[in-house]
Structure formats: C-alpha cells, structure tokens
Write a protein that holds these residues in place. Structure first.
Motif, short mmCIF file in Angstrom:
data_model
loop_
_atom_site.label_atom_id
_atom_site.label_comp_id
_atom_site.label_asym_id
_atom_site.label_seq_id
_atom_site.Cartn_x
_atom_site.Cartn_y
_atom_site.Cartn_z
N MET A 106 0.81 -1.22 0.00
CA MET A 106 0.00 0.00 0.00
C MET A 106 0.84 1.27 0.00
SD MET A 106 -3.05 -1.22 2.49
CE MET A 106 -4.24 0.04 2.14
N MET A 107 2.12 1.16 0.31
CA MET A 107 3.01 2.32 0.28
C MET A 107 3.33 2.75 -1.15
SD MET A 107 3.55 3.21 3.40
CE MET A 107 2.11 2.51 4.15
N GLY A 108 3.09 1.87 -2.11
CA GLY A 108 3.34 2.17 -3.52
C GLY A 108 2.03 2.36 -4.26
N ALA A 109 2.13 2.49 -5.56
CA ALA A 109 0.95 2.70 -6.40
C ALA A 109 -0.06 1.58 -6.16
CB ALA A 109 1.37 2.72 -7.87
N CYS A 110 -1.31 1.99 -5.91
CA CYS A 110 -2.38 1.03 -5.70
C CYS A 110 -3.71 1.70 -6.03
CB CYS A 110 -2.37 0.48 -4.27
SG CYS A 110 -2.67 1.70 -2.98
N LYS A 111 -4.71 0.88 -6.26
CA LYS A 111 -6.03 1.41 -6.64
C LYS A 111 -6.65 2.26 -5.54
CE LYS A 111 -6.39 -0.51 -10.67
NZ LYS A 111 -6.36 0.28 -11.87
N LEU A 112 -6.40 1.93 -4.29
CA LEU A 112 -7.01 2.65 -3.18
C LEU A 112 -6.42 4.04 -2.99
CD1 LEU A 112 -8.98 2.63 -0.80
CD2 LEU A 112 -7.20 1.54 0.57
N PHE A 113 -5.10 4.17 -3.08
CA PHE A 113 -4.45 5.45 -2.79
C PHE A 113 -3.85 6.13 -4.02
CE2 PHE A 113 -4.19 3.16 1.32
CZ PHE A 113 -5.00 4.02 2.05
#
Length: 156
Positions: A106-113
């Motif tokens: 989640m610290m990298g590119a993800c759909k949520l953030f």
C-alpha cells in the motif's frame, strides 16, 4: 477546490494571477494565503527518488519503487507515529492489523491510494522530511550504500 502554486519565475507568477482571476470570476469569494520561501517538495522529492534509485542499485531490495515502499513504511510511518497524534490514532485504527506485505504494498501505487500510494511523505513538514532523509541515509549507509554525492548536492 484548492490550488497551490509555487511562484519561482515570471511564468508561475502569471499562472497564479490567472488562476486567482478565474477563481474570483467564477466564485466571487476567494481565500488567498501567501508565504515567502521555497516549498520542500520539489528538491526533497528529487533527492529521495535519487536515494531510492541508489538503494535499489546497491542492495537486493528490488527496484526504486520497492526501495520507496520500504522507506515510507519503515522510516516515514515511524516519524509520523512519533510526531503526529492524529496520524497515530488513524494508523492504529486502520492499518496496524494488516499483514506486513499488505502495508508494504500500500506504500506504492495502488487502486485505493493512487499512484503515490498511502500518504506518508506528502504529510511531512520540512523537519520531518530532513529526518526521513537522515534515516534513509543512516540505515542504508550501514549496509554499504553510498549517498555522499547526493547529500553533498543537498547541502549546496
């Protein structure tokens, strides 16, 4: 709608004036905040990305994106947990229970953030950014990563 424009040249000054004029015409009420100084984001972000790249080149951590995720989770989150009570409360409520691999992802590119991942470094003030740089350098220097050229440019 909030716009932030760092004015550092005539073109940016014109852009700020145009934006203000447009917003005023459309909304009739505009709140403007001004402060002198240089925004930390451009120079500090460039340094961090150079450091992530160097870590990736000189360790087995993976690529620069992997190094970034690692640094955000291990150093950035810790800085915010220590210095920002609101962040700490929300981190413990929402993120603490997740498996390490999920937090790291989640610290990298993800759909949520989005492309920047979970917001960590974007929440930093200047002092926290300096501490983050120091922690990356301290940790990875002890593993043989050399940052002297990058950090000497930072001091200049």
């Amino acid at each position: 709608m909030t716009d932030k424009i760092s004015v550092n040249c005539q073109a940016k000054l014109s852009e700020a004036i145009t934006c203000l004029t447009t917003m005023y015409r459309e909304k009739k009420f505009v709140v403007v905040s001004l402060r002198p100084g240089k925004d930390r984001t451009l120079d500090q972000n460039a340094l961090w990305f150079a450091m992530y790249k160097r870590v990736a080149e000189m360790t087995q951590i993976g690529d620069a994106a992997d190094a970034r995720r690692y640094c955000k989770l291990h150093f950035g989150v810790q800085i915010l947990l220590n210095e920002d009570g609101g962040f700490q409360v929300e981190w413990y409520r929402v993120m603490r229970h997740l498996p390490y691999e999920t937090k790291l992802a989640m610290m990298g590119a993800c759909k949520l953030f989005g492309p920047d991942g979970f917001p960590v470094t974007s929440l930093f003030n200047r002092a926290q950014g300096v501490a983050y740089t120091d922690r990356i350098a301290g940790y990875f220097t002890s593993q043989g990563v050399v940052f002297t050229d990058l950090l000497s440019k930072e001091a200049a």
